[in-house]
Design a protein around this motif. Structure first.
Motif, mmCIF file in Angstrom:
data_model
loop_
_atom_site.group_PDB
_atom_site.id
_atom_site.type_symbol
_atom_site.label_atom_id
_atom_site.label_comp_id
_atom_site.label_asym_id
_atom_site.label_seq_id
_atom_site.Cartn_x
_atom_site.Cartn_y
_atom_site.Cartn_z
ATOM 1 N N SER A 1 -3.517 -2.115 -9.442
ATOM 2 C CA SER A 1 -4.605 -2.616 -8.583
ATOM 3 C C SER A 1 -4.531 -2.059 -7.159
ATOM 4 O O SER A 1 -5.475 -2.190 -6.387
ATOM 5 C CB SER A 1 -4.524 -4.148 -8.525
ATOM 6 N N THR A 2 -3.405 -1.414 -6.803
ATOM 7 C CA THR A 2 -3.286 -0.888 -5.441
ATOM 8 C C THR A 2 -3.567 0.616 -5.360
ATOM 9 O O THR A 2 -3.353 1.235 -4.318
ATOM 10 C CB THR A 2 -1.872 -1.144 -4.862
ATOM 11 N N ILE A 3 -4.049 1.187 -6.486
ATOM 12 C CA ILE A 3 -4.308 2.635 -6.471
ATOM 13 C C ILE A 3 -5.750 2.914 -6.042
ATOM 14 O O ILE A 3 -6.686 2.305 -6.552
ATOM 15 C CB ILE A 3 -4.064 3.259 -7.863
ATOM 16 N N VAL A 4 -5.914 3.823 -5.117
ATOM 17 C CA VAL A 4 -7.248 4.325 -4.752
ATOM 18 C C VAL A 4 -7.248 5.827 -4.998
ATOM 19 O O VAL A 4 -6.200 6.446 -5.135
ATOM 20 C CB VAL A 4 -7.594 4.032 -3.269
ATOM 21 N N GLN A 5 -8.448 6.426 -5.029
ATOM 22 C CA GLN A 5 -8.482 7.875 -5.256
ATOM 23 C C GLN A 5 -8.216 8.637 -3.959
ATOM 24 O O GLN A 5 -7.454 9.590 -3.919
ATOM 25 C CB GLN A 5 -9.837 8.303 -5.830
ATOM 26 N N LEU A 6 -8.899 8.201 -2.883
ATOM 27 C CA LEU A 6 -8.959 9.015 -1.671
ATOM 28 C C LEU A 6 -8.187 8.374 -0.520
ATOM 29 O O LEU A 6 -8.142 7.146 -0.394
ATOM 30 C CB LEU A 6 -10.423 9.191 -1.231
ATOM 31 N N LEU A 7 -7.658 9.227 0.345
ATOM 32 C CA LEU A 7 -6.940 8.716 1.509
ATOM 33 C C LEU A 7 -7.818 7.795 2.384
ATOM 34 O O LEU A 7 -7.353 6.728 2.804
ATOM 35 C CB LEU A 7 -6.375 9.888 2.320
ATOM 36 N N PRO A 8 -9.079 8.166 2.667
ATOM 37 C CA PRO A 8 -9.900 7.255 3.485
ATOM 38 C C PRO A 8 -10.064 5.860 2.860
ATOM 39 O O PRO A 8 -10.238 4.878 3.569
ATOM 40 C CB PRO A 8 -11.246 7.972 3.580
ATOM 41 N N GLU A 9 -9.972 5.777 1.516
ATOM 42 C CA GLU A 9 -10.067 4.460 0.873
ATOM 43 C C GLU A 9 -8.801 3.638 1.087
ATOM 44 O O GLU A 9 -8.826 2.410 0.982
ATOM 45 C CB GLU A 9 -10.287 4.622 -0.638
ATOM 46 N N ALA A 10 -7.688 4.331 1.359
ATOM 47 C CA ALA A 10 -6.435 3.596 1.555
ATOM 48 C C ALA A 10 -6.351 3.000 2.947
ATOM 49 O O ALA A 10 -5.663 1.996 3.169
ATOM 50 C CB ALA A 10 -5.246 4.537 1.322
ATOM 51 N N MET A 11 -7.069 3.606 3.906
ATOM 52 C CA MET A 11 -6.905 3.227 5.309
ATOM 53 C C MET A 11 -7.135 1.738 5.578
ATOM 54 O O MET A 11 -6.325 1.105 6.256
ATOM 55 C CB MET A 11 -7.811 4.077 6.212
ATOM 56 N N PRO A 12 -8.227 1.133 5.068
ATOM 57 C CA PRO A 12 -8.442 -0.281 5.379
ATOM 58 C C PRO A 12 -7.359 -1.192 4.809
ATOM 59 O O PRO A 12 -7.230 -2.337 5.228
ATOM 60 C CB PRO A 12 -9.789 -0.600 4.714
ATOM 61 N N ARG A 13 -6.588 -0.678 3.837
ATOM 62 C CA ARG A 13 -5.539 -1.511 3.232
ATOM 63 C C ARG A 13 -4.211 -1.416 3.969
ATOM 64 O O ARG A 13 -3.234 -2.043 3.565
ATOM 65 C CB ARG A 13 -5.306 -1.070 1.777
ATOM 66 N N LEU A 14 -4.151 -0.577 5.005
ATOM 67 C CA LEU A 14 -2.882 -0.390 5.713
ATOM 68 C C LEU A 14 -2.809 -1.242 6.963
ATOM 69 O O LEU A 14 -3.797 -1.386 7.677
ATOM 70 C CB LEU A 14 -2.731 1.077 6.133
ATOM 71 N N SER A 15 -1.611 -1.797 7.229
ATOM 72 C CA SER A 15 -1.412 -2.408 8.543
ATOM 73 C C SER A 15 -0.695 -1.356 9.373
ATOM 74 O O SER A 15 0.509 -1.164 9.232
ATOM 75 C CB SER A 15 -0.553 -3.664 8.469
ATOM 76 N N ILE A 16 -1.458 -0.686 10.203
ATOM 77 C CA ILE A 16 -0.975 0.533 10.842
ATOM 78 C C ILE A 16 0.202 0.295 11.774
ATOM 79 O O ILE A 16 1.053 1.165 11.933
ATOM 80 C CB ILE A 16 -2.134 1.254 11.579
ATOM 81 N N THR A 17 0.286 -0.881 12.387
ATOM 82 C CA THR A 17 1.380 -1.071 13.344
ATOM 83 C C THR A 17 2.702 -1.475 12.685
ATOM 84 O O THR A 17 3.711 -1.576 13.347
ATOM 85 C CB THR A 17 0.999 -2.110 14.418
ATOM 86 N N ARG A 18 2.682 -1.676 11.371
ATOM 87 C CA ARG A 18 3.968 -1.852 10.679
ATOM 88 C C ARG A 18 4.588 -0.470 10.478
ATOM 89 O O ARG A 18 3.854 0.515 10.428
ATOM 90 C CB ARG A 18 3.753 -2.502 9.309
ATOM 91 N N PRO A 19 5.900 -0.369 10.337
ATOM 92 C CA PRO A 19 6.466 0.967 10.069
ATOM 93 C C PRO A 19 6.023 1.448 8.682
ATOM 94 O O PRO A 19 6.239 0.747 7.690
ATOM 95 C CB PRO A 19 7.976 0.739 10.114
ATOM 96 N N LEU A 20 5.359 2.595 8.638
ATOM 97 C CA LEU A 20 4.830 3.089 7.366
ATOM 98 C C LEU A 20 5.624 4.304 6.893
ATOM 99 O O LEU A 20 5.977 5.164 7.679
ATOM 100 C CB LEU A 20 3.372 3.516 7.506
ATOM 101 N N THR A 21 5.873 4.333 5.573
ATOM 102 C CA THR A 21 6.478 5.516 4.971
ATOM 103 C C THR A 21 5.581 5.965 3.827
ATOM 104 O O THR A 21 5.310 5.189 2.919
ATOM 105 C CB THR A 21 7.885 5.204 4.432
ATOM 106 N N TRP A 22 5.090 7.186 3.934
ATOM 107 C CA TRP A 22 4.257 7.746 2.862
ATOM 108 C C TRP A 22 5.159 8.647 2.033
ATOM 109 O O TRP A 22 5.780 9.567 2.566
ATOM 110 C CB TRP A 22 3.109 8.593 3.424
ATOM 111 N N ILE A 23 5.187 8.399 0.738
ATOM 112 C CA ILE A 23 6.087 9.137 -0.139
ATOM 113 C C ILE A 23 5.288 9.902 -1.184
ATOM 114 O O ILE A 23 4.513 9.311 -1.924
ATOM 115 C CB ILE A 23 7.064 8.155 -0.836
ATOM 116 N N SER A 24 5.460 11.212 -1.223
ATOM 117 C CA SER A 24 4.780 12.014 -2.243
ATOM 118 C C SER A 24 5.837 12.805 -2.989
ATOM 119 O O SER A 24 6.117 13.951 -2.682
ATOM 120 C CB SER A 24 3.761 12.944 -1.582
#
Lengths: 210, 490
Positions: free
Chosen positions: A157-180
């Motif tokens: 349920s947390t998968i989106v296709q596009l990066l812009p779709e992920a943006m509203p789901r992020l709390s930007i001021t928390r420390p974020l780690t993007w893993i690919s």
């Protein structure tokens, strides 16, 4: 004049011709037409390309699959907010180490821990990117970094296709780690090889019904 | 346009200068056939990968358009953006420092490191700290800086200089890397092979203890987000995550041009950057942090906002878009000049097409050392096509060539050879009679050419033309003479 004041005054001098700003043309894709099966297929394809291990399973299978992935581990660290049931089928020999506020594992202890299990916040199928945002089920950044094997739960349920779709789901001021994928480098002859300083093994469990 | 230097913001210092004119350096570098082979292999590998992943996105051009406008807007409102960033970063527990130039930035970082009592720092690859010569400065202050990015490590261990902004050791092949590791790593398997995976493993073993024990880390930043005060580092190996997560103190050095207005803007740049740089759909790791997070990562978090000539570049309204650069390196990977000369020929920290405009813009074109950089191009335009934020590099190169001529004229206060040549050209081409008169001298050219019918050396400023090519001997008869003979014989 302070360095700050001087730099700002230089900027004003430099922009004496008062360049105008324009409306940003955001004609790029921001919404996806993919259904769940297509999203799963795309994310699996990307993660396999990065040489991550991937399984698509049901929520009830989590304990069994986590145990299978950790059969060779001697110890595993997990964050306080992780569903404790997920580790319920682990071998008795695998030592379970909790990392919690007030009871943090030291860097040396993390280095002596073979694996880590975390959940994740949101994943971008198109680029094969899993984003951790430090919520209690993912823990602080060090625990998903120092152990050499990361088992990561991705609720479908947390998968989106596009990066812009992920943006509203992020709390930007928390420390974020993007893993690919697992850690990698292209520094020798610009050819990608996997496995440098970050976890050299990344196992992703994509879970339906979570 | 004649540039007025009075009142212009100060130019940058540090590793931004050619150590010798580009044509001279290029000539020498071209003789290094091993380096040329390595570069050809690497740049061609990456070109194919980039084209493949860029081709996958149906909206690539729309992303470029957005990226270009976001950057332009950010530069147009730079003062507000920086103040907004400062406010938000500070509100979340970070400390902001401002540095007018390289010396000031080096001093700030040194003081911060000394305040921790540590004499060692681990570093994440950073162009800004390379530009200001931070490692060398720290060394004079008794602080050892350990580069942790694999390519930077290769350069540091090899006592070499970076030659590419993304892959600083691109001029070395795997066997050369193996040899450096064997010679320079204190503890290394003597049977180490040149397989890239084995070399990566050796780097992991070499740096592991450093990461786990480090008290202070120094990083650059790929972007700063004004409206949230967030910083971001894009990397592959996990050395970035190690440095950004484990030490107690984190010092980031960042050029003031890296600030983006809104945090949502990263949805554009995180699609443009990885595909343009390593040709990947996404780089393995990206870290974002906003000031200090209690109980997670460094608790002393600093940023040094660096000018060092950026305001100087900003003042050039035809050249300021060079500041939009996101350091992806796509332009150098497609450049026919870079592919042959390598990055060392450019002298500056910033090589390739972007370096040929950025270095003179940061220092001021009138600084003589950088006068030859805008000519280090055939103006083929491949760099403009590859640039993810659409910096029109060829146009800026031509603009800077004009500035260079103006600056030289200004300095000499006398007509230069170039002026005389141009005046002569205007006289000759102004009237048919005049050029006819000149053509009477053609036999002289044939004489100069000698037996092999090639002119190999022209005098004065024209020598530049014959430095890398011969001029064929002129024909015995000019076209105009031939034409009038034809008419007469009819």
């Amino acid at each position: 004049m302070s360095a700050k004041d001087e730099i700002l005054s230089r900027i004003r001098t430099a922009l004496a011709d008062t360049p105008v700003t324009e409306e940003v043309p955001r004609e790029y894709r921001t919404t996806s037409a993919m259904n769940e099966e297509q999203l799963i297929e795309l994310l699996v394809d990307r993660l396999v390309d990065y040489k991550a291990g991937v399984e698509v399973i049901d929520a009830a299978q989590i304990p069994e699959f986590v145990a299978a992935k950790l059969k060779d581990a001697s110890s595993v660290v997990y964050p306080q907010g992780l569903d404790s049931n997920w580790l319920s089928a682990l071998d008795k020999d695998v030592e379970q180490r909790l990392d919690a506020p007030g009871a943090r594992l030291s860097v040396a202890e993390l280095d002596a821990t073979s694996a880590v299990v975390t959940s994740s916040a949101v994943s971008v199928a198109e680029s094969g990117t899993i984003i951790l945002d430090g919520q209690p089920d993912q823990g602080r950044r060090a625990i998903s970094l120092v152990p050499d094997h990361h088992v990561c739960i991705v609720p479908i349920s947390t998968i989106v296709q596009l990066l812009p779709e992920a943006m509203p789901r992020l709390s930007i001021t928390r420390p974020l780690t993007w893993i690919s994928g697992p850690s990698a480098t292209s520094d020798i002859e610009l050819e990608r090889v996997e496995g440098v300083h970050g976890p050299r093994t990344l196992d992703v469990l994509m879970v339906r019904g979570l | 346009m004649t540039q007025v230097f009075l009142g212009m913001p100060a130019g940058g210092q540090g590793n931004l200068f050619e150590s010798e004119p580009f044509p001279k350096a290029a000539h020498r570098e071209l003789g290094n056939t091993q380096m040329r082979k390595n570069l050809r292999h690497a740049t061609h590998t990456i070109r194919d990968k980039r084209l493949k992943v860029v081709g996958e996105l149906p909206d690539w051009e729309a992303l470029r358009d957005a990226g270009s406008v976001i950057k332009n807007n950010s530069m147009a409102t730079l003062e507000e953006r920086l103040l907004e960033f400062e406010k938000n970063f500070t509100a979340r527990g970070g400390i902001v420092h401002w540095a007018r130039d390289a010396d000031e930035a080096n001093q700030i970082v040194t003081d911060l490191v000394k305040a921790t009592g540590s004499t060692e720092v681990v570093k994440v690859k950073s162009m800004a700290t390379q530009e200001i010569g931070l490692n060398e400065h720290l060394e004079t202050e008794g602080i050892s800086a350990f580069e942790t990015d694999l390519a930077e490590l290769i350069v540091q261990l090899g006592h070499d200089k970076p030659s590419h902004i993304l892959v600083p050791a691109i001029h070395k092949n795997r066997t050369e890397v193996r040899d450096i590791f064997l010679k320079e790593m204190p503890v290394v398997d003597p049977n180490l092979t040149d397989e890239p995976a084995k070399l990566a493993e050796a780097a992991r073993a070499h740096l592991r203890k450093k990461f786990l024990a480090a008290k202070v880390a120094i990083s650059g930043a790929n972007f700063a987000l004004a409206d949230t005060g967030t910083l971001g580092v894009v990397e592959s190996e996990g050395n970035g995550r190690m440095c950004l997560t484990l030490p107690e103190t984190l010092i980031t050095v960042m050029g003031i041009e890296k600030v983006l207005p809104q945090w949502e803007d990263i949805e554009v740049f995180m699609q443009l950057l990885p595909r343009s740089s390593t040709g990947e759909r996404m780089n393995p790791y990206t870290s974002l942090w906003t000031g200090v997070t209690e109980d997670d990562g460094p608790q002393n978090v600093h940023i040094v906002l660096l000018d060092n000539g950026r305001t100087r570049a900003l003042a050039d309204r035809f050249g300021r878009t060079a500041l939009n650069c996101i350091r992806c390196s796509a332009c150098m990977n497609v450049c026919p000049v870079y592919e042959r000369t390598g990055g060392h020929a450019y002298g500056s920290t910033y090589p390739g097409p972007i370096g040929a405009i950025l270095s003179p813009l940061l220092t001021g074109i009138e600084v003589e050392e950088n006068g030859s950089l805008p000519y280090a191009s055939s103006l083929c335009g491949a760099c403009y096509e590859a640039c993810p934020v659409k910096i029109n590099i060829p146009e800026i190169l031509v603009h800077l060539r004009g500035e260079d001529v103006d600056a030289k004229r200004e300095k000499h206060k006398l007509p230069t050879q170039m002026d005389l040549l141009m005046k002569g050209g205007s006289w000759a081409l102004g009237k048919g009679k005049n050029i006819g008169l000149l053509e009477k001298a053609l036999p002289l050219g044939r004489l100069a050419a000698g037996k092999d019918r090639k002119i190999k050396k022209l005098p004065g400023i024209a020598a530049g033309w014959t430095q890398s090519r011969d001029i064929p001997a002129p024909p015995s008869k000019s076209f105009r003479d031939w034409w009038s003979d034809e008419k007469e014989s009819k």
